[in-house]
Design an enzyme around this catalytic site. Sequence first.
Site, PDB file in Angstrom:
ATOM      1  N   GLU A 153       0.808  -1.240   0.000  1.00  0.00           N
ATOM      2  CA  GLU A 153       0.000   0.000   0.000  1.00  0.00           C
ATOM      3  C   GLU A 153       0.837   1.285   0.000  1.00  0.00           C
ATOM      4  O   GLU A 153       0.618   2.182   0.810  1.00  0.00           O
ATOM      5  CB  GLU A 153      -0.953  -0.008   1.200  1.00  0.00           C
ATOM      6  CG  GLU A 153      -1.892  -1.195   1.192  1.00  0.00           C
ATOM      7  CD  GLU A 153      -2.882  -1.207   2.359  1.00  0.00           C
ATOM      8  OE1 GLU A 153      -2.752  -0.379   3.270  1.00  0.00           O
ATOM      9  OE2 GLU A 153      -3.787  -2.052   2.346  1.00  0.00           O
ATOM     10  N   ASN A 194       2.077  -5.211  -3.101  1.00  0.00           N
ATOM     11  CA  ASN A 194       0.660  -5.485  -2.822  1.00  0.00           C
ATOM     12  C   ASN A 194      -0.104  -4.185  -2.563  1.00  0.00           C
ATOM     13  O   ASN A 194       0.380  -3.318  -1.840  1.00  0.00           O
ATOM     14  CB  ASN A 194       0.611  -6.373  -1.558  1.00  0.00           C
ATOM     15  CG  ASN A 194      -0.743  -6.996  -1.282  1.00  0.00           C
ATOM     16  OD1 ASN A 194      -1.328  -7.632  -2.160  1.00  0.00           O
ATOM     17  ND2 ASN A 194      -1.256  -6.819  -0.061  1.00  0.00           N
ATOM     18  N   HIS A 230     -10.531  -6.012  -2.225  1.00  0.00           N
ATOM     19  CA  HIS A 230     -11.612  -5.835  -1.251  1.00  0.00           C
ATOM     20  C   HIS A 230     -12.715  -5.127  -2.039  1.00  0.00           C
ATOM     21  O   HIS A 230     -12.754  -3.896  -2.119  1.00  0.00           O
ATOM     22  CB  HIS A 230     -11.147  -4.989  -0.063  1.00  0.00           C
ATOM     23  CG  HIS A 230     -10.068  -5.649   0.726  1.00  0.00           C
ATOM     24  ND1 HIS A 230     -10.304  -6.794   1.467  1.00  0.00           N
ATOM     25  CD2 HIS A 230      -8.751  -5.370   0.876  1.00  0.00           C
ATOM     26  CE1 HIS A 230      -9.165  -7.165   2.057  1.00  0.00           C
ATOM     27  NE2 HIS A 230      -8.213  -6.326   1.703  1.00  0.00           N
ATOM     28  N   GLU A 259      -6.345 -10.606  -1.334  1.00  0.00           N
ATOM     29  CA  GLU A 259      -7.146 -10.407  -0.112  1.00  0.00           C
ATOM     30  C   GLU A 259      -8.629 -10.350  -0.465  1.00  0.00           C
ATOM     31  O   GLU A 259      -9.378  -9.507   0.044  1.00  0.00           O
ATOM     32  CB  GLU A 259      -6.726  -9.118   0.610  1.00  0.00           C
ATOM     33  CG  GLU A 259      -5.245  -9.070   0.929  1.00  0.00           C
ATOM     34  CD  GLU A 259      -4.812  -7.831   1.715  1.00  0.00           C
ATOM     35  OE1 GLU A 259      -5.672  -7.091   2.226  1.00  0.00           O
ATOM     36  OE2 GLU A 259      -3.590  -7.617   1.808  1.00  0.00           O
ATOM     37  N   ASP A 261     -12.398 -10.281  -0.819  1.00  0.00           N
ATOM     38  CA  ASP A 261     -13.699 -10.408  -0.157  1.00  0.00           C
ATOM     39  C   ASP A 261     -14.675  -9.499  -0.896  1.00  0.00           C
ATOM     40  O   ASP A 261     -14.266  -8.550  -1.567  1.00  0.00           O
ATOM     41  CB  ASP A 261     -13.665 -10.115   1.354  1.00  0.00           C
ATOM     42  CG  ASP A 261     -12.908  -8.864   1.762  1.00  0.00           C
ATOM     43  OD1 ASP A 261     -12.815  -7.924   0.950  1.00  0.00           O
ATOM     44  OD2 ASP A 261     -12.420  -8.819   2.905  1.00  0.00           O
TER      45      ASP A 261
HETATM   46  C1  XIL Z   1      -6.397  -6.288   8.260  1.00  0.00           C
HETATM   47  C2  XIL Z   1      -6.725  -7.460   9.162  1.00  0.00           C
HETATM   48  O1  XIL Z   1      -7.629  -8.304   8.486  1.00  0.00           O
HETATM   49  C3  XIL Z   1      -7.347  -6.975  10.467  1.00  0.00           C
HETATM   50  O2  XIL Z   1      -7.525  -8.055  11.359  1.00  0.00           O
HETATM   51  C4  XIL Z   1      -6.460  -5.916  11.086  1.00  0.00           C
HETATM   52  O3  XIL Z   1      -7.112  -5.385  12.224  1.00  0.00           O
HETATM   53  C5  XIL Z   1      -6.151  -4.811  10.106  1.00  0.00           C
HETATM   54  O4  XIL Z   1      -5.580  -5.358   8.932  1.00  0.00           O
HETATM   55  N1  XIL Z   1      -5.014  -4.553   3.691  1.00  0.00           N
HETATM   56  C6  XIL Z   1      -4.022  -5.386   4.127  1.00  0.00           C
HETATM   57  C7  XIL Z   1      -4.299  -6.317   5.259  1.00  0.00           C
HETATM   58  O5  XIL Z   1      -2.950  -5.455   3.523  1.00  0.00           O
HETATM   59  O6  XIL Z   1      -3.161  -6.592   6.023  1.00  0.00           O
HETATM   60  C8  XIL Z   1      -5.403  -5.779   6.146  1.00  0.00           C
HETATM   61  O7  XIL Z   1      -5.696  -6.764   7.124  1.00  0.00           O
HETATM   62  C9  XIL Z   1      -6.618  -5.428   5.324  1.00  0.00           C
HETATM   63  C10 XIL Z   1      -6.298  -4.363   4.316  1.00  0.00           C
END
Ligand code: XIL
Length: 345
Positions: A153, A194, A230, A259, A261
């Site tokens: 990020e 990422n 996401h 990641e 969802d």
């Molecule tokens: C999130 C986790 O799922 C949570 O449990 C934590 O509180 C915060 O981080 N981007 C990422 C992940 O790269 O590491 C994040 O994970 C979600 C967003």
Amino acid sequence: MKIISFIFLFTFFLGCKREEISICDDSIGLFTFSSYPIGTAIDIIELGNDPLYKSIAIKQFNSITPENIFKAEYLHPEPLFFNWTEADSLVSFCQNNNKRLHGHTLIWHQQLPQWILDYQGSTSDWEQLMKVHIQTIMTHFKNKVTAWDVVNEAFNEDGTLRNSIWKQKIGVSYIEKAFLYAKEADPNALLFYNDFNLESNPTKRNSVLALLNNLRNRGVKIDGIGIQMHISNYYPESTQIANSFQEIVDDNYKIHVSELDISVNPLGKDIVPSETLFNEQANLLGTVVINYNKIPKQYQYGITFWGISDKNSWIRSFYNREDYPLLYDDNYLPKPCYCKLLRTL
Ligand code: XIL
């Protein structure tokens, strides 16, 4: 006549039931149907406490991303102290169950320990701090972790570099240095950048690609890009997904949908979870997978879901809203999106 129609209805009912069950049957693992790895983020506490969570993790997925315990605040809580205990237990879990382990994440602006946030030093002190952080962790997990999210990020939505603590203290070269330190520590590990919204925001994606291509031209090893995804029922469009995959592959990076969802309630409204919402969610997942299936095999690092069941999803607690973004419902029953995935892989 009555008996005949009763028999007919009964058989019809059985037929439907059977079809429903056979479509949504999760007794054979998802990954066994897939030509590329299917992963999940794992919460180490749930893994220890909840046998059902653990058995689904083992049965359905063949790649594991630690949801939190590889982040700096967990692994490196004090300047001279690394806490390997929980991370090593996840390594054993992966080895015992034949799962690929994906390292997430080395350099990020969030979930940093207080000592890093408070650290005072020159640019070269900060470079040394970053080098020790990356190299101690990668050396500890050498041959146990397949790939690392080296930088997470680093970009804003407008395509500029995020003014993270790393950029403030080291300058824009922190990204290049992070990848160089990583390669030095473990030349065999795959190295990823990422980020989120890369599928839907071409401005951000183009900036990421421009920077990574530039580094590569200067000999820096970067193997792939993690597109977090996401996403929600309402975006992105299939063409956006297809374009983003195509551009990344054209530039010769592996793609990790890292990641995934799918929120059914991105605006946090009062909602009633309905079949319509879950079918829309399933269709979007199908679209993601159909597009991913089309990219050449050597670029398919895998698709990782950010959790197993809705009840464990970070979305609910992080955004404090009602949501149902994952493959399994609160009772660990497979949802329509699970069924869709099974049919699409
Ligand atoms: C999130 C986790 O799922 C949570 O449990 C934590 O509180 C915060 O981080 N981007 C990422 C992940 O790269 O590491 C994040 O994970 C979600 C967003």
